[in-house]
Design a protein around this motif. Structure first.
Motif, PDB file in Angstrom:
ATOM      1  N   MET A   1       0.852  -1.207   0.000  1.00 11.87           N
ATOM      2  CA  MET A   1       0.000   0.000   0.000  1.00 11.87           C
ATOM      3  C   MET A   1       0.886   1.255   0.000  1.00 11.87           C
ATOM      4  O   MET A   1       1.001   1.955   0.988  1.00 11.87           O
ATOM      5  N   SER A   2       1.530   1.480  -1.144  1.00 10.30           N
ATOM      6  CA  SER A   2       2.464   2.604  -1.214  1.00 10.30           C
ATOM      7  C   SER A   2       1.806   3.860  -1.783  1.00 10.30           C
ATOM      8  O   SER A   2       2.437   4.889  -1.942  1.00 10.30           O
ATOM      9  N   GLU A   3       0.521   3.753  -2.094  1.00 12.59           N
ATOM     10  CA  GLU A   3      -0.143   4.927  -2.673  1.00 12.59           C
ATOM     11  C   GLU A   3      -0.269   6.040  -1.638  1.00 12.59           C
ATOM     12  O   GLU A   3      -0.195   5.798  -0.447  1.00 12.59           O
ATOM     13  N   ARG A   4      -0.518   7.233  -2.153  1.00 12.67           N
ATOM     14  CA  ARG A   4      -0.581   8.382  -1.255  1.00 12.67           C
ATOM     15  C   ARG A   4      -1.850   9.209  -1.462  1.00 12.67           C
ATOM     16  O   ARG A   4      -2.385   9.286  -2.561  1.00 12.67           O
ATOM     17  N   VAL A   5      -2.297   9.793  -0.384  1.00 13.26           N
ATOM     18  CA  VAL A   5      -3.396  10.749  -0.416  1.00 13.26           C
ATOM     19  C   VAL A   5      -2.784  12.123  -0.660  1.00 13.26           C
ATOM     20  O   VAL A   5      -1.780  12.476  -0.031  1.00 13.26           O
ATOM     21  N   VAL A   6      -3.372  12.879  -1.562  1.00 16.98           N
ATOM     22  CA  VAL A   6      -2.858  14.219  -1.870  1.00 16.98           C
ATOM     23  C   VAL A   6      -3.856  15.261  -1.350  1.00 16.98           C
ATOM     24  O   VAL A   6      -5.067  15.082  -1.487  1.00 16.98           O
ATOM     25  N   ALA A   7      -3.350  16.304  -0.729  1.00 18.04           N
ATOM     26  CA  ALA A   7      -4.235  17.360  -0.228  1.00 18.04           C
ATOM     27  C   ALA A   7      -3.594  18.719  -0.474  1.00 18.04           C
ATOM     28  O   ALA A   7      -2.402  18.912  -0.256  1.00 18.04           O
ATOM     29  N   LYS A   8      -4.438  19.637  -0.941  1.00 21.37           N
ATOM     30  CA  LYS A   8      -3.953  20.972  -1.296  1.00 21.37           C
ATOM     31  C   LYS A   8      -4.595  22.011  -0.375  1.00 21.37           C
ATOM     32  O   LYS A   8      -5.813  21.998  -0.168  1.00 21.37           O
ATOM     33  N   TYR A   9      -3.760  22.895   0.162  1.00 26.87           N
ATOM     34  CA  TYR A   9      -4.225  23.898   1.117  1.00 26.87           C
ATOM     35  C   TYR A   9      -3.888  25.309   0.644  1.00 26.87           C
ATOM     36  O   TYR A   9      -2.877  25.526  -0.023  1.00 26.87           O
ATOM     37  N   LEU A  10      -4.706  26.235   1.069  1.00 26.45           N
ATOM     38  CA  LEU A  10      -4.362  27.649   1.021  1.00 26.45           C
ATOM     39  C   LEU A  10      -3.852  27.994   2.418  1.00 26.45           C
ATOM     40  O   LEU A  10      -4.535  27.721   3.414  1.00 26.45           O
ATOM     41  N   MET A  11      -2.631  28.514   2.488  1.00 20.29           N
ATOM     42  CA  MET A  11      -1.987  28.718   3.775  1.00 20.29           C
ATOM     43  C   MET A  11      -1.547  30.171   3.905  1.00 20.29           C
ATOM     44  O   MET A  11      -1.178  30.799   2.910  1.00 20.29           O
ATOM     45  N   GLU A  12      -1.575  30.679   5.123  1.00 19.35           N
ATOM     46  CA  GLU A  12      -1.032  32.016   5.393  1.00 19.35           C
ATOM     47  C   GLU A  12      -0.181  31.899   6.653  1.00 19.35           C
ATOM     48  O   GLU A  12      -0.586  31.261   7.624  1.00 19.35           O
ATOM     49  N   THR A  13       1.000  32.517   6.619  1.00 20.03           N
ATOM     50  CA  THR A  13       1.895  32.349   7.766  1.00 20.03           C
ATOM     51  C   THR A  13       2.770  33.570   8.008  1.00 20.03           C
ATOM     52  O   THR A  13       3.135  34.284   7.067  1.00 20.03           O
ATOM     53  N   ALA A  14       3.074  33.762   9.279  1.00 15.77           N
ATOM     54  CA  ALA A  14       3.987  34.834   9.670  1.00 15.77           C
ATOM     55  C   ALA A  14       5.438  34.407   9.477  1.00 15.77           C
ATOM     56  O   ALA A  14       6.339  35.238   9.546  1.00 15.77           O
ATOM     57  N   PHE A  15       5.647  33.122   9.242  1.00 17.09           N
ATOM     58  CA  PHE A  15       6.989  32.557   9.199  1.00 17.09           C
ATOM     59  C   PHE A  15       7.390  32.255   7.758  1.00 17.09           C
ATOM     60  O   PHE A  15       6.558  32.302   6.856  1.00 17.09           O
ATOM     61  N   PRO A  16       8.666  31.941   7.536  1.00 18.12           N
ATOM     62  CA  PRO A  16       9.051  31.532   6.180  1.00 18.12           C
ATOM     63  C   PRO A  16       8.166  30.368   5.735  1.00 18.12           C
ATOM     64  O   PRO A  16       7.944  29.426   6.504  1.00 18.12           O
TER      65      PRO A  16
END
Lengths: 419, 419
Positions: A1-16
């Motif tokens: 079971m080497s398959e992967r779940v992919v998830a895409k986010y919109l992110m905002e951060t104060a850090f690099p």
């Protein structure tokens, strides 16, 4: 079971951004603030969430959410980016509730972000082995409703509360007479003391069955069976045994596991009402986008899902409604067909735009007041909507078509402010 | 059934506050944008949501959420207020999913508000007839864990992913040896291929049972049974049959109806993990406050619920954590006892403040890295936490107590940055 779940986010951060993106990967592996015994490099490599892509967007001067820290570099600004992760399927197995805990769990809490929204996700084909998905979808719903090559036109029983089973049945009779395709309970009307579901089903279905025997057309009525799960299944059986052809649930109240449980037992299309959805998505930098949200419900087995409508009574802009409709039309795991349900402040006037931008008639088009408060009564309201869609599909200007269709003309006059 | 459900919101609007408040009442009665046939004045009066109280707060110049319209008066500002409604129980019956659809349904969507948060709600006693609530609560959990007059001290198996059942069992053995009270699976670790729940339960419980036979103390292990509902019940039985004393579920993934379904079947305390909660509450003007949230789960029957901890690794300020703990301690429907679970970046250092502000030792106090990464190993980590709570309860300064307690001293040295 080497398959992967992919998830895409919109992110905002104060850090690099790379650093912040990495914290989410960490939350999904060691899951604590220091290296622990047993956490080998091998194990991290195999099970850790991987940052697959970072697409940097704009910077902003104010954080979207509190508690996200203070920028340490980059001119004191907060960076936004689309960040794509992959998660090893080995971590969760084929388990929708744990998938949710993984892609939409303790991530929104992290102080490393000042904004996080799950935009979309994809799962390996292995999910199709456990989750059979929608049982009826667009095709099966059309067959049950007997409506082809045009939207399934419907309405919601209003007022939302207070009507007796007799009053609901009487209204249903008028609407069946008017040739309506679909009627649904309001989400507030499940099994209240003044309208017990069993009695409502009995009385409404008597009217629907009688009309069907007479006209050959059986109105699809989505009974709101939202309740504790044992009762929900009983209510499903009540609807089925009375000859009903649809059940409705409030998705957020029942939860994906509850809906998947219903799906196993269910012999009718599941009409998914998304009330409460505004809480999950209205803020642009927090929560879940509809593209991700509707996939959860398609996995759980929902056949119809609400997407709002053009110029609706809610906050949602038309562009967002279009994106939602398109998300529903996009095959998921090679299928998992779901029918988008357009509603909220709809009347004849929105039909042309809806058709133009959805690019399809494979929708349910529901109007509450737009049918029930038509000056000529519900039957005229139903006719006006059919006429509006005829005009839309045939590319005829609505006003022109209204010249020779009186019900449409009346609707435009009364609901004109919604155009 | 003339009783009413009461719900209190934090609201922000571009419009006159009375007008905006009234729209929500309308959404809960006619539910459409025009008066419809059958909606009599009598019916409106009886079933309509009532605005009970409006407490106006500050005004702000920018809306919290998009799509909320533009101020038409009041100097171009957005008004905030606490607004209390009551809803007739006749509308929903004693039905938790429909209660949720009512108090947390299509309200956040309304363009009449630019911010809406459900702060709290209360239900009539009739709910106690259908919903029996937590089976064990604080008292029952203490009896099963054999821990009285101090917090139940525990840890989370880390790393979150990748450990085999043997590795988890081995770690459990070390912790049992150290005298730990409670261990829980991570929320990411349910029934994955590399650690099937059945095998994990078997191996972990063998270790726990062996230690219990030897020492008389049985460690409470909260196995993560989050899954589709049939499997979840099977997993519960697996835990029960192996002599286990607790099961854990991801609340937001399972949903209130799924948890209530588990409660009916369950013979063990339900440990409620709130992962995903940040999405529902992190924005101050959107979603649900914890006071309302935890009542949903107490009705559904959860015995323990996570509340974060002081100086946690998440965004949440300490004041918010204190409010959450106090919400759990407040009797609901005359009881419905739930035990708050303190966790996230915890170590010995936060114990004194936590005790001082919670005013109670009736908590679970969980540390992941704070126990597992202690320089002397997990056993020393466990001892350090016990020592920290002894100091707290006896009002002894932590540094002073550490002078004569080596494990506490080591903990302070290593995790000092968290003080």
């Amino acid at each position: 079971m080497s398959e992967r779940v992919v998830a895409k986010y919109l992110m905002e951060t104060a850090f690099p951004i790379e650093q912040a993106a990495d914290v989410i990967g960490g939350e999904q592996s060691s899951g604590t603030f220091v290296q622990v015994p047993g956490e080998t490099a091998d194990l991290r490599e195999r099970f850790r969430a991987r940052v697959e892509e970072i697409h940097v967007l704009e910077t902003v001067s104010e954080p979207s959410l509190p508690g996200g820290g203070v920028p340490t570099e980059g001119g004191g600004n907060y960076t936004r980016a689309e960040v794509t992760y992959s998660f090893s399927l080995e971590n969760m197995g084929v388990n929708l509730p744990t998938l949710i805990a993984t892609v939409a769990g303790n991530l929104f809490e992290l102080r490393d972000v000042s904004g996080l929204k799950l935009l979309d996700f994809d799962v390996p084909q292995a999910f199709a082995e456990r989750y059979v998905g929608p049982q009826f979808g667009i095709k099966g719903t059309r067959e049950l409703a007997g409506v082809f090559d045009r939207p399934i036109i419907g309405t919601i029983v209003k007022p939302s509360v207070g009507l007796t089973p007799d009053a609901t049945a009487s209204l249903t009779g008028d609407l069946a007479e008017a040739g309506i395709d679909f009627i649904k309970d309001d989400e507030l009307m499940a099994d209240p003391p003044h309208s017990p579901l069993k009695e409502r089903v009995e009385k409404v279905m008597a009217v629907i069955n009688e009309a069907a025997d007479r006209t050959g057309k059986k109105v699809m009525f989505a009974f709101n069976i939202t309740d504790e799960l044992d009762t929900m299944l009983e209510h499903h059986d009540t609807v089925l045994n009375a000859g009903g052809t649809c059940v409705m649930v409030s998705l957020n109240s029942i939860g994906s596991a509850g809906v998947a449980y219903l799906r196993k037992h269910c012999q009718l299309p599941i009409h998914g009402h998304r009330n409460g959805w505004g809480m999950l998505t209205r803020h642009p930098m927090l929560g879940i986008g509809f593209s991700a949200y509707q996939k959860i419900w398609r996995l759980a087995g929902v056949d119809h899902i609400h997407v709002n409508g053009f110029r609706n009574k809610f906050w949602e802009p038309d562009d967002s409604v279009v994106q939602s409709m398109k998300a529903c039309f996009k095959p998921f795991l090679g299928g998992y067909e779901v029918m988008p349900v357009i509603s909220s402040g709809q009347s004849a006037g929105q039909a042309p735009d809806t058709y133009k931008r959805a690019g399809s008639v494979d929708v349910m088009y529901l109007a509450g007041g737009g049918i029930m408060a038509h000056p000529g009564g519900p039957a005229s309201g139903m006719k006006a909507l059919s006429q509006a869609w005829e005009a839309a599909v045939n590319g005829i200007d609505l006003e022109t078509y209204a010249e020779v269709h009186i019900e449409l003309k009346q609707a435009i006059k009364k609901f004109g402010n919604l155009f």
